[in-house]
Scaffold this motif. Structure first.
Motif, short mmCIF file in Angstrom:
data_model
loop_
_atom_site.label_atom_id
_atom_site.label_comp_id
_atom_site.label_asym_id
_atom_site.label_seq_id
_atom_site.Cartn_x
_atom_site.Cartn_y
_atom_site.Cartn_z
N LEU A 1 64.39 29.75 77.58
CA LEU A 1 65.67 30.41 77.33
C LEU A 1 66.53 30.38 78.59
O LEU A 1 67.75 30.17 78.54
CB LEU A 1 65.45 31.85 76.85
CG LEU A 1 64.85 32.00 75.45
CD1 LEU A 1 64.58 33.47 75.15
CD2 LEU A 1 65.77 31.40 74.39
N TYR A 2 65.89 30.55 79.74
CA TYR A 2 66.62 30.44 81.01
C TYR A 2 67.11 29.02 81.22
O TYR A 2 68.23 28.80 81.73
CB TYR A 2 65.73 30.86 82.18
CG TYR A 2 66.36 30.58 83.52
CD1 TYR A 2 67.39 31.39 84.01
CD2 TYR A 2 65.95 29.49 84.29
CE1 TYR A 2 67.99 31.11 85.23
CE2 TYR A 2 66.55 29.21 85.51
CZ TYR A 2 67.56 30.03 85.97
OH TYR A 2 68.16 29.76 87.18
N MET B 1 72.50 25.72 69.09
CA MET B 1 73.61 25.76 70.03
C MET B 1 74.27 24.39 70.16
O MET B 1 75.49 24.29 70.26
CB MET B 1 73.13 26.26 71.39
CG MET B 1 72.80 27.73 71.42
SD MET B 1 72.31 28.31 73.07
CE MET B 1 73.86 28.11 73.97
N HIS B 2 73.46 23.34 70.17
CA HIS B 2 74.02 22.00 70.27
C HIS B 2 74.82 21.64 69.02
O HIS B 2 75.94 21.11 69.12
CB HIS B 2 72.90 20.98 70.48
CG HIS B 2 73.38 19.56 70.48
ND1 HIS B 2 74.21 19.05 71.46
CD2 HIS B 2 73.15 18.54 69.61
CE1 HIS B 2 74.46 17.80 71.20
NE2 HIS B 2 73.84 17.46 70.09
N LYS B 3 74.26 21.95 67.85
CA LYS B 3 74.93 21.61 66.60
C LYS B 3 76.23 22.40 66.42
O LYS B 3 77.18 21.91 65.80
CB LYS B 3 74.00 21.89 65.42
CG LYS B 3 72.89 20.85 65.25
CD LYS B 3 73.49 19.47 64.95
CE LYS B 3 72.41 18.45 64.70
NZ LYS B 3 72.99 17.10 64.44
N PRO C 1 62.81 28.92 71.43
CA PRO C 1 63.84 28.32 72.32
C PRO C 1 64.28 26.94 71.87
O PRO C 1 65.46 26.58 72.04
CB PRO C 1 63.14 28.25 73.68
CG PRO C 1 62.03 29.25 73.60
CD PRO C 1 61.58 29.22 72.16
N ILE C 2 63.38 26.15 71.28
CA ILE C 2 63.74 24.82 70.81
C ILE C 2 64.73 24.92 69.65
O ILE C 2 65.72 24.17 69.59
CB ILE C 2 62.47 24.05 70.37
CG1 ILE C 2 61.51 23.89 71.57
CG2 ILE C 2 62.83 22.68 69.79
CD1 ILE C 2 60.15 23.32 71.21
N ILE C 3 64.49 25.86 68.76
CA ILE C 3 65.42 26.09 67.63
C ILE C 3 66.76 26.57 68.15
O ILE C 3 67.82 26.14 67.69
CB ILE C 3 64.81 27.09 66.64
CG1 ILE C 3 63.54 26.52 66.02
CG2 ILE C 3 65.82 27.46 65.56
CD1 ILE C 3 62.75 27.52 65.21
N MET D 1 71.45 25.08 81.48
CA MET D 1 72.15 23.91 80.96
C MET D 1 73.60 24.25 80.61
O MET D 1 74.52 23.50 80.93
CB MET D 1 71.44 23.38 79.71
CG MET D 1 70.24 22.51 79.98
SD MET D 1 69.60 21.77 78.44
CE MET D 1 68.49 23.05 77.91
N LYS D 2 73.78 25.36 79.93
CA LYS D 2 75.11 25.75 79.48
C LYS D 2 76.04 26.03 80.66
O LYS D 2 77.22 25.68 80.65
CB LYS D 2 75.02 26.99 78.58
CG LYS D 2 76.37 27.47 78.06
CD LYS D 2 76.22 28.60 77.07
CE LYS D 2 77.57 29.15 76.64
NZ LYS D 2 78.42 28.13 76.02
#
Length: 217
Positions: free
Chosen positions: A153-154, A210-212, A203-205, A159-160
């Motif tokens: 999550l961090y 977030m990307h989509k 976190p993968i989901i 990344m963001k």
């Protein structure tokens, strides 16, 4: 944690030797580092070779120390050959996620074994989710699965917001590689640790959603 199998020694030695070569040979470093433009021109070897180069001794030490701590969990549960499979898949997926997220940044460059090492770390957490981890800045033991979820999550936050000079996306891609490859190699985990698989996939989901939805940039 912390035992040294022969396969771990070989991987650490390869990282040390190649990194030292890179420290002292600028042209070698530049030729084999991860670089978006060069990879898009066909130099795919950089997806692999960059995982054995490091910026400096502290970068090298941190990655190899983390590998030393978690490698024996994966080796003992999956065996030497499968350990190498997890390591290489994580290294490559870390690079591929970076390539995908930075595909329009032709000058973007990176080095380090962080993707591969994070894959081993996440594989170890999946295999031994209740083991306790001790952090220097936290005086109490942390369950491994809590650390793993928090770490990714961090990484999404990093990344963001592009925090520091750190390849958060490579870390995340490596973790996905370690997670998925371990499940393929040890499908019995779906019967014995389904809840933990679900928790570690959160976190993968989150990253996918977030990307989509365009919230990652």
């Amino acid at each position: 944690m912390g035992n040294l199998s022969l396969v771990t020694i070989v991987i650490i030695a390869a990282n040390v030797i190649i990194s030292l070569k890179g420290f002292n040979d600028y042209s070698f470093f530049e030729k084999y580092k991860f670089n978006i433009g060069a990879i898009q021109r066909g130099e795919k070897i950089r997806l692999f070779s960059s995982g054995f180069l490091h910026v400096d001794m502290s970068h090298l030490f941190f990655n190899m120390f983390t590998l030393f701590i978690f490698a024996d969990v994966v080796v003992s549960r999956l065996g030497n050959f499968n350990f190498i499979v997890v390591y290489i898949v994580s290294l490559i997926l870390g690079g591929l996620l970076s390539l995908y997220l930075h595909k329009n940044e032709y000058q973007y460059s990176a080095v380090g074994a962080s993707g591969a090492v994070t894959g081993i770390l996440y594989a170890a957490i999946l295999l031994e989710p209740t083991m306790s981890l001790f952090m220097v800045f936290i005086p109490i033991p942390i369950p491994a699965y809590v650390f793993g979820i928090g770490y990714l999550l961090y990484s999404i936050y990093g990344m963001k917001n592009r925090l520091g000079n750190i390849g958060h996306d490579a870390h995340f891609g490596g973790a996905i590689g370690g997670f998925v490859t371990t499940l393929i190699l040890r499908p019995s985990l779906f019967q014995t640790d389904l809840l933990m698989i679900g928790l570690l996939s959160i976190p993968i989901i989150v990253l996918f959603v977030m990307h989509k939805t365009g919230r990652l940039n």
